[in-house]
Design an enzyme around this catalytic site. Structure first.
Site, PDB file in Angstrom:
ATOM      1  N   LYS A   1       6.573   8.273  -3.782  1.00 53.41           N
ATOM      2  CA  LYS A   1       6.374   7.482  -2.631  1.00 53.41           C
ATOM      3  C   LYS A   1       7.834   7.367  -1.822  1.00 53.41           C
ATOM      4  CE  LYS A   1       6.310   2.881  -0.886  1.00 53.41           C
ATOM      5  NZ  LYS A   1       6.738   1.220  -1.329  1.00 53.41           N
TER       6      LYS A   1
ATOM      7  N   ALA B   1       3.196  -3.105   1.973  1.00 54.98           N
ATOM      8  CA  ALA B   1       4.153  -4.030   2.260  1.00 54.98           C
ATOM      9  C   ALA B   1       3.475  -5.352   3.299  1.00 54.98           C
ATOM     10  CB  ALA B   1       5.228  -3.683   3.032  1.00 54.98           C
ATOM     11  N   GLY B   2       4.085  -6.499   2.965  1.00 58.47           N
ATOM     12  CA  GLY B   2       3.395  -7.688   3.664  1.00 58.47           C
ATOM     13  C   GLY B   2       2.335  -8.542   3.168  1.00 58.47           C
TER      14      GLY B   2
ATOM     15  N   THR C   1       5.940  -7.924  -4.171  1.00 60.24           N
ATOM     16  CA  THR C   1       6.218  -9.310  -4.145  1.00 60.24           C
ATOM     17  C   THR C   1       5.269 -10.382  -4.205  1.00 60.24           C
ATOM     18  OG1 THR C   1       8.219  -8.547  -2.835  1.00 60.24           O
ATOM     19  CG2 THR C   1       7.898 -10.869  -2.771  1.00 60.24           C
TER      20      THR C   1
END
Length: 260
Positions: free
Chosen positions: A103, A190-191, A213
């Site tokens: 990645k 992401a996000g 996360t």
């Protein structure tokens, strides 16, 4: 009628059943990482080569908790801000673990962690020439996403929102445009903050979702990982089902004609 969830996707010639990819950073320890990954049902785990120990046996190693024979390790270039750093990092990863599926992410600045697309394009070009299978973190710009696909990237990974923000999908129209034009897997990267964000990404037609996360920073990471597994499955099933059209006015579930 039998309903089957036997719905796979393919990256670089390898078939996967789970459409959820999870990161291995930010957990309390490797034991918690292991439990969260198991609860997520993921088959691919990302590894920040510059931050996670995968080669020094004198220290705790991730491979002791997540068997590389069971999970596909996806080395990433988290923390790289130039194409040269990213290229060097993935070359070292291939030497250390023999990993070819990688990645790529090249960040623009510390504050936003948005991708630097100029550096990303350069790094992708070099890595593809060196026969890496490149899954690439990128902006949600359909033009640049198509450019990366045309160069030979094996998966396009537009951000849903800034890394670690938990804001959810900020530009669904852009993501949908990328999905419609792509001939390789598209995964939101992401996000994502909670299960509904993952479901929305899948309802847009994405082939998968990558997150770290959202799980690792939850109060109960194991339970959140479990929730994300089902959110991705539910969003995918809803997309395949074809949602009802939106309407301005009510439409009764039962016909009004023939009422007593």
């Amino acid at each position: 009628m039998t309903f089957s969830m036997n719905d796979t996707f393919t990256v670089a010639g390898k078939i996967f059943s789970s459409r959820l990819i999870v990161g291995t950073g930010k957990y309390k320890n490797f034991e918690e990482t292991k439990c969260a990954v198991e609860a997520s049902g993921s088959e691919i785990v990302t590894v920040a080569v510059r931050r996670v120990n995968v080669s020094d046996p004198s220290q705790p190693m991730l491979v002791d908790y997540l068997d590389p024979k069971k999970y596909t390790y996806l080395p990433n270039t988290a923390g790289c801000f130039t194409a040269d750093d990213a290229i060097r990092t993935l070359r070292l990863a291939r030497e250390a673990g023999g990993w070819n599926l990688v990645k790529l992410e090249v960040l623009g600045d510390q504050k936003t962690l948005y991708p630097n697309m100029i550096e990303t394009l350069h790094a992708a070009e070099v890595l593809i020439k060196e026969n890496f299978d490149v899954m690439v973190y990128c902006s949600d710009d359909p033009i640049l996403a198509k450019r990366l696909e045309d160069m030979g990237c094996c998966a396009i990974m537009p951000l849903g929102a800034p890394i670690g923000s938990g804001l959810g999908i900020q530009n669904p129209v852009q993501i949908r445009l990328i999905v419609e034009q792509s001939n390789v897997p598209v995964l939101v990267d992401a996000g994502v903050g909670t299960a509904s964000d993952a479901a929305i990404a899948m309802e847009l037609g994405c082939d998968g979702v990558l997150m770290n996360t959202a799980i690792a920073s939850a109060k109960d990471p194991i339970r959140m990982a479990h929730a994300m597994k089902f959110a991705v499955e539910a969003g995918r099933a809803a997309y395949l089902s074809g949602r009802m059209p939106k309407k301005m006015y009510a439409d009764p579930s039962s016909p009004l004609s023939g009422l007593i």
